[in-house]
Every structure is written in C-alpha cells, then in structure tokens.
Design a protein around this motif. Structure first.
Motif, short mmCIF file in Angstrom:
data_model
loop_
_atom_site.label_atom_id
_atom_site.label_comp_id
_atom_site.label_asym_id
_atom_site.label_seq_id
_atom_site.Cartn_x
_atom_site.Cartn_y
_atom_site.Cartn_z
N GLY A 47 3.26 -0.27 -11.99
CA GLY A 47 2.55 -0.22 -13.26
C GLY A 47 1.34 0.68 -13.24
O GLY A 47 1.23 1.60 -12.42
N ASP A 48 0.39 0.37 -14.12
CA ASP A 48 -0.82 1.17 -14.32
C ASP A 48 -2.03 0.39 -13.86
O ASP A 48 -1.95 -0.38 -12.89
N SER A 49 -3.17 0.55 -14.55
CA SER A 49 -4.39 -0.13 -14.12
C SER A 49 -4.27 -1.64 -14.18
O SER A 49 -4.93 -2.35 -13.42
N ASN A 51 5.54 -10.36 0.98
CA ASN A 51 5.74 -8.95 1.32
C ASN A 51 5.82 -8.07 0.07
O ASN A 51 6.76 -7.30 -0.13
N VAL A 52 4.80 -8.20 -0.76
CA VAL A 52 4.73 -7.44 -2.00
C VAL A 52 3.89 -6.19 -1.79
O VAL A 52 2.83 -6.23 -1.17
N VAL A 53 4.34 -5.07 -2.34
CA VAL A 53 3.58 -3.83 -2.32
C VAL A 53 3.16 -3.51 -3.75
O VAL A 53 4.00 -3.45 -4.66
N ASN A 54 1.87 -3.30 -3.93
CA ASN A 54 1.32 -3.02 -5.26
C ASN A 54 1.35 -1.52 -5.53
O ASN A 54 0.56 -0.76 -4.97
N LEU A 55 2.24 -1.09 -6.41
CA LEU A 55 2.36 0.31 -6.81
C LEU A 55 1.75 0.54 -8.19
O LEU A 55 2.24 1.35 -8.96
N GLY A 56 0.69 -0.20 -8.49
CA GLY A 56 -0.02 0.00 -9.74
C GLY A 56 -1.12 1.04 -9.56
O GLY A 56 -1.90 0.97 -8.61
N PHE A 57 -1.17 2.04 -10.47
CA PHE A 57 -2.16 3.11 -10.42
C PHE A 57 -2.87 3.18 -11.76
O PHE A 57 -2.24 3.40 -12.81
N SER A 58 -4.19 3.04 -11.73
CA SER A 58 -4.97 3.09 -12.95
C SER A 58 -4.72 4.38 -13.72
O SER A 58 -4.75 5.47 -13.16
N GLY A 59 -4.47 4.24 -15.02
CA GLY A 59 -4.29 5.38 -15.89
C GLY A 59 -2.89 5.96 -15.93
O GLY A 59 -2.61 6.88 -16.73
N GLN A 71 1.03 6.80 -16.56
CA GLN A 71 2.04 6.71 -17.59
C GLN A 71 3.41 6.77 -16.92
O GLN A 71 3.51 6.89 -15.70
N THR A 72 4.45 6.67 -17.71
CA THR A 72 5.80 6.60 -17.13
C THR A 72 6.10 7.83 -16.29
O THR A 72 6.73 7.71 -15.22
N GLN A 73 5.68 9.02 -16.72
CA GLN A 73 5.99 10.23 -15.97
C GLN A 73 5.32 10.25 -14.61
O GLN A 73 5.85 10.82 -13.65
N HIS A 74 4.15 9.63 -14.49
CA HIS A 74 3.45 9.58 -13.21
C HIS A 74 4.15 8.61 -12.26
O HIS A 74 4.27 8.87 -11.06
N MET A 103 8.97 -5.73 -10.11
CA MET A 103 8.42 -6.14 -11.41
C MET A 103 7.72 -4.93 -12.03
O MET A 103 6.82 -4.35 -11.42
N ILE A 104 8.13 -4.56 -13.22
CA ILE A 104 7.62 -3.37 -13.90
C ILE A 104 6.86 -3.78 -15.16
O ILE A 104 7.35 -4.56 -15.97
N MET A 105 5.64 -3.25 -15.31
CA MET A 105 4.89 -3.39 -16.56
C MET A 105 4.13 -2.08 -16.75
O MET A 105 3.08 -1.85 -16.17
N ILE A 106 4.69 -1.18 -17.53
CA ILE A 106 4.17 0.17 -17.69
C ILE A 106 4.38 0.62 -19.13
O ILE A 106 5.29 0.12 -19.81
N GLY A 107 3.53 1.55 -19.58
CA GLY A 107 3.76 2.15 -20.90
C GLY A 107 2.59 2.10 -21.84
O GLY A 107 2.56 2.83 -22.83
N THR A 108 1.59 1.24 -21.57
CA THR A 108 0.50 1.12 -22.54
C THR A 108 -0.29 2.41 -22.66
O THR A 108 -0.76 2.78 -23.75
#
Length: 634
Positions: free
Chosen positions: A65-67, A88-96, A98-101, A120-125
């Motif tokens: 996800g994002d931020s 064993n979760v890896v956090n691939l959330g990056f502030s700011g 978008q889907t292309q990133h 688990m995906i939560m992206i797009g805002t």
C-alpha cells in the motif's frame, strides 16, 4: 518592432512545441498501469530495506500500500506487534505511492525463493488526484495480476480504499467508483477476496471522526486497532488459522468441536429467569440440559440440531463482544443468533429476496439486511457480529448487512437492551448446523491494558517460590502446581482498579486471585483473595460460605452460586475502589462489599486495610489455566 514580434512568436511556438514533446512523458508519469519509480532518497532506501528483508526469506504475508500501510511501522506498531509480529509479515507500504509505483516495486524486487501465502492490498487513494475511478481500478488489477504471476498459489485480500474526508466530493466520487469496480475482481479471479471495511472507521452517522483519523486520511493508533480487528478473521481464515486450537488473534473458541462443553439448554427468557428462585432455576436448568443433550449433537466437528427440543445457549453471559459463527440450513430452514438473550440476528431461507443477517424483531430501527449476502441453501455461511452497547454490526460472507443499528429489547420494548446476557442458537423446528464459533470480548470503558501477552511471562514475577512452574501455553497462562512454586505477581502494584480474567479449573482444582497483596507473607491475608475453586467437587462438600468460588476468602461469601462445572472457562470481573470490592462471576454480580465493615477480622486478616499492592495468581498444587487478563487502573 517586426523583429521583436517575430522573436516573440518564435518563443511561443517553441514553448508549445516543447509542451507537445513533453506531454507523452507527463502522461506516462501519471499512467496508473505503467511501472514508475520515485526519485526520493528515502523511497530508494526503503525499497532497499524491503529487498534485504526479502532476501532473508521466511516471508508468509505481504502488506502492500501507501502511507496508510506504511504507518504500521510507527503509529500502528503496538497493534502490529500484537497481530503480526509472529506471522512473518513484510510491510511494503510506501508513503505517497500510487498504483504505478507499487507496480515498479513489485517488478524490481528480487524475490528469490520466498513463497508468501497471503497479500493484503490497500492502495489507490493517492491516485484520485490524477486518475479516474476506472484507471485506479485498472492499476489495482494490474498489481493483482503481477502478484499472481509471481506467486500463483498466494491468496490476495483486496481491501476497498479507505474512507477519507480531506478532499473534495469529486475526488471521493472517484474513490467510490474505484471501489465499485475492484469489488467485481473476485468474480474473474477466485484467488482474490474483496473486503470493504470502510464503515468500521465511521461513526453511526456515517461521519469519519478525527478521533480515528486526525487528518481525515491517516489512522491513528486507534484506527490501526480497528483495521487489525476488522480484517483478523479473514486473515486467519486465509492463513488456515481458524481452528479451536488456533483461533484468530484475540478470539477464543465457544465451541470446541468435540462436545457441548460451555453450553447449556435454554430456560425461558431473561425476564422470566430473573423471577425464578435459585431452586426453581436449578430444576429448570437440569431439565433443559437433558433436552439439550437429546437434540444437540457434535458430529465430525459440527454442532448439529435435529429440529426438535429447544435453543442452545452459552454457559455464561456476555456484554460487548465480536462473534464469529459459521452456519448452514436446509430448504425452508429458519433460525437466528440471540444477543444478550434477545432476538435476533436472522438466519433463514427466505424466498422474497430478503437475506439473513437482519435484526428481524426490530420495530423502530431497521430490521432488514442492507444487501442479500446468503450463499445457496446447503452451503456454509459466516457471520461476523459485533455488539457494543445496544448497537449491532453484522457482516455476512464478508459483506456488511447491518451497520451499527440499535437492537431493541424484544422482551420489554419500554426498556433498553439488557447490558449482558447469553448468546443463543435459536431452534425454529428445522435442522441446523454450526461450526467455528469464536468470541472476542470487548471491555467497557477506556484505559484497559493487557496483563498477559499470550506469549511469555513478561510483566510477571514470582514471590514465595520459583517461577518455573508458570508458563505461557497456546495463549494461556498456565501452572502445573508442584513444590517450590511461588505465586505469580504483576510487576506493578495497583490501588483502585477493574480487573478481568478468565480461568479454567480441572476437577477438584483450587486457586485464587490475590488483590492488593504485598511481597511478603501470605497474600490471601496480607492482601485479599478472590477464591477460585471447583466447589462442585465432593472433596469440598463441607465448605463454609466464605470458601465458595467467588468469595473474598475468609471474609465475604458470594450472594449466589454461579460457578460452571470444572473444565469450562469462567470469567471474573473484579472492581476495587477504596474499601469497596465488587465481584462478578460469569456475568453475574455476587459480591458488593465494603471491607471496612469486616474489620473485626483484622487481627488475622490485616490485608483488609490495604489500599494498594500486587495482583497475583495462586498456585495451589493443581493445574490452572488463565487467559484474557487485563486491568484498568482507576
């Protein structure tokens, strides 16, 4: 003059030409489906950190996800530790982002041999400022396709884009359109599970409060608790952590899959039961239990009802909680889940297009489900039910069907809903099947903290002996007894407080909860003890009143006997304010005492005058199990 105009025209022409040349680049940068990196130094460093973590292996879950996802690393850290530290979760959330990133990151990470089980995906805002709802949905779908190419066996939990209130309505409309479109993705991609938990962040008026998202976009610590709690049943299901031995985090089984332990037959309704004498109630309960055993059976881990007899109810009462239950009916079947002894969350095979999950007996408040979410008759359905105060929320098969709706008191509509009561599986003259019944109790009031983390003895110490006979076992705090074993005490002392805990005794078991106890001496008398005892055991048939389970030992007898048989979980709620002590056992108050009225016992019981001390658990030579220990200092 002509030369100046010519130069001016040439400059304008050159500028327009430059813009025309750059437009494809600008468009590419804003394309929701074309992978694009970001140049920020922190972004590149976080990407490298992700790469190093993946190279270590042992990756079971990805959060993408994002931020808002990034925030698990800081604001949501305590909740992360509770729910995800052991997964064993890896956090691939990056502030700011978008889907292309996200697409660029997925394509450029070197995944090695890791084989995650779930993402688990939560992206797009963030895309809403640059893209349409359709474009956002296409970007999300491309992320899903990329993940499926990388990990064909991985399941994907796709969350709707969370609500926000910091942008204009046209941006909110874009997000709503994106959510509408991504909700359809599982129809063509069965490995994707869509879940919209947006309503969890809103109040009963549909408003996003700053107490959950202070900037109306990013969750605070409470917001991350809401997020984790909402998705936990689904995450546990998708990870295969959905058994009585390994329930979802924070939940405990109400049904053990083996027998009817923890359940009893239904006696009348709450108002009629309250009017019965103890003798009348005991006789009626014996008859109801015999009827229960005749018509409710456990077959291959499933709780089966033959359509005769009466309803089944929990062995004790509950207040606020979340309840998970799988159910199945046959054609024309009818049933329901009673909350606090009150009808009901409806279960039925309805032919008029009105599905299950509604609060059927409501008259003033909504009684019908928001959407039809039932599976075909004969297939398993799953409820996720929450009741806080008198408001009920119901998800059926991952779809919201009741949203914070008041449940009315069917038994006396002039009165509010009962503050506590049993959970009932309703009989309605048709065969029924139930399984996977779990509960997570929600303590009332703010300021509660856990005394036991479910993993080790952090926050505890032993007095009067060694600590070796105490251990953490499958989320429980356990002692096997034995010589040389001390009593277990909290690391901190407490004065005024509310304390909740559950305990389970073996036949003949004996223990106690020490309150305001000092380090030295007998904690039962230098402090005070709330008795824990299998007082149905023959060896305790000659007990004095102040020795029964629930008593303030040697001081105050319980007002009534409400203990459950050995082997069943029971719950204490203990309140100490000054000299006043209140004790509820299994949802029923049995002690309301002022210790100052018992100072005639002070010579043998000096602890009656103590106003602070340690909370303790007694070792009395038998195995004891405790869970869900929490305290609220007052």
């Amino acid at each position: 003059m002509d030369t100046f105009l010519t130069k001016k025209r040439f400059f304008v022409f050159s500028l327009l030409l430059t813009l025309l040349v750059l437009m494809p680049c600008l468009y590419a940068q804003e394309d929701s489906v074309t992978p694009v990196p970001r140049p920020d130094k922190w972004w590149q460093e976080r990407f490298q950190s992700n790469q190093e973590r993946i190279q270590q292996g042992n990756v079971d879950v990805l959060f993408i996800g994002d931020s808002i996802t990034h925030g698990w690393d800081n604001v949501g850290k305590n909740t992360w530790d509770e729910y995800y530290a052991d997964r064993n979760v890896v956090n691939l959330g990056f502030s700011g982002d978008q889907t292309q990133h996200v697409l660029w990151r997925l394509e450029n990470l070197k995944w090695g041999n890791v084989q995650p089980k779930l993402s688990m995906i939560m992206i797009g805002t963030n895309n809403c400022h640059h893209h349409t709802g359709e474009q956002i949905a296409l970007g999300i779908e491309k992320i899903i396709d990329k993940l499926h190419t990388l990990f064909p066996d991985m399941k994907i939990l796709l969350l709707a884009i969370f609500p926000r209130a910091d942008v204009s309505q046209d941006k909110l409309n874009i997000i709503a359109e994106a959510n509408k479109r991504i909700a359809e993705i599982p129809k063509t991609k069965p490995f994707v599970h869509f879940y919209d938990i947006g309503a969890e962040f809103l109040d009963e008026n549909g408003t996003l409060p700053k107490t959950i998202m202070p900037d109306l976009l990013h969750p605070n610590a409470k917001g991350y608790e809401i997020w984790a709690s909402a998705v936990e049943p689904k995450i546990a299901e998708l990870l295969g952590e959905y058994t009585p031995e390994n329930p979802p985090v924070g939940f405990v089984p109400l049904f053990n899959g083996v027998d009817l332990t923890g359940w009893k037959g239904l006696v009348a309704d709450p108002i009629k039961r309250a009017k019965m004498s103890p003798e009348e109630l005991a006789a009626a309960q014996q008859k109801a239990d015999e009827e229960m055993r005749a018509h409710w059976k456990v077959v291959d881990g499933v709780l089966c009802y033959d359509g005769q007899g009466n309803s089944l109810c929990t062995g004790r009462d509950y207040e606020d909680y979340e309840l998970l239950v799988d159910w199945k009916i046959e054609a024309n079947g009818d049933s329901g889940i009673y909350l606090r002894g009150t009808p009901q969350v409806q279960i039925w095979d309805n032919k008029d297009g009105i599905g299950s999950g509604g609060l059927y007996n409501n008259e003033k408040n909504s009684s019908k489900p928001l959407v039809f979410a039932d599976k075909p008759v004969g297939e398993w359905n799953r409820f996720f039910i929450r009741i806080i105060g008198d408001r009920v929320t119901v998800y059926l098969n991952d779809k919201l069907v009741v949203n914070k709706t008041v449940l009315e008191n069917y038994w006396d509509r002039s009165q509010p809903l009962f503050p506590s009561g049993s959970i009932e599986l309703q009989h309605h003259h048709s065969p029924l099947w139930f399984r996977n019944i779990y509960i997570r109790e929600i303590p009332r009031g703010d300021g509660w903290k856990k005394l036991f983390n479910g993993k080790d003895l952090t926050g505890w110490q032993a007095f009067g002996g060694n600590i070796d006979c105490w251990k953490a076992e499958k989320g429980m705090l356990v002692t096997e007894g034995g010589e040389g074993c001390g009593w277990l005490a909290t690391a901190e002392e407490y004065g005024d407080f509310e304390l909740e805990l559950e305990f389970r005794l073996p036949p003949g078991g004996n223990s106690g909860v020490f309150i305001r106890a000092p380090k030295e001496g007998n904690p039962a008398f230098e402090g005070s003890e709330i008795q824990i005892l299998d007082d149905y055991s023959d060896q305790y048939k000659d007990l004095k009143p102040w020795q029964f389970c629930g008593s303030v030992y040697a001081t105050v007898a319980p007002s009534r006997r409400v203990t459950r048989p050995a082997g069943e979980w029971q719950k204490y709620h203990i309140s100490c304010v000054g000299s006043k002590v209140k004790v509820s056992l299994n949802g029923i108050q049995i002690i309301d005492a002022d210790l100052n009225e018992h100072l005639d016992k002070i010579k043998d019981h000096p602890g009656l005058k103590r106003t602070s001390g340690f909370i303790g658990l007694q070792n009395h030579g038998t195995r004891l199990e405790f869970r869900n220990l929490r305290i609220r200092p007052l």
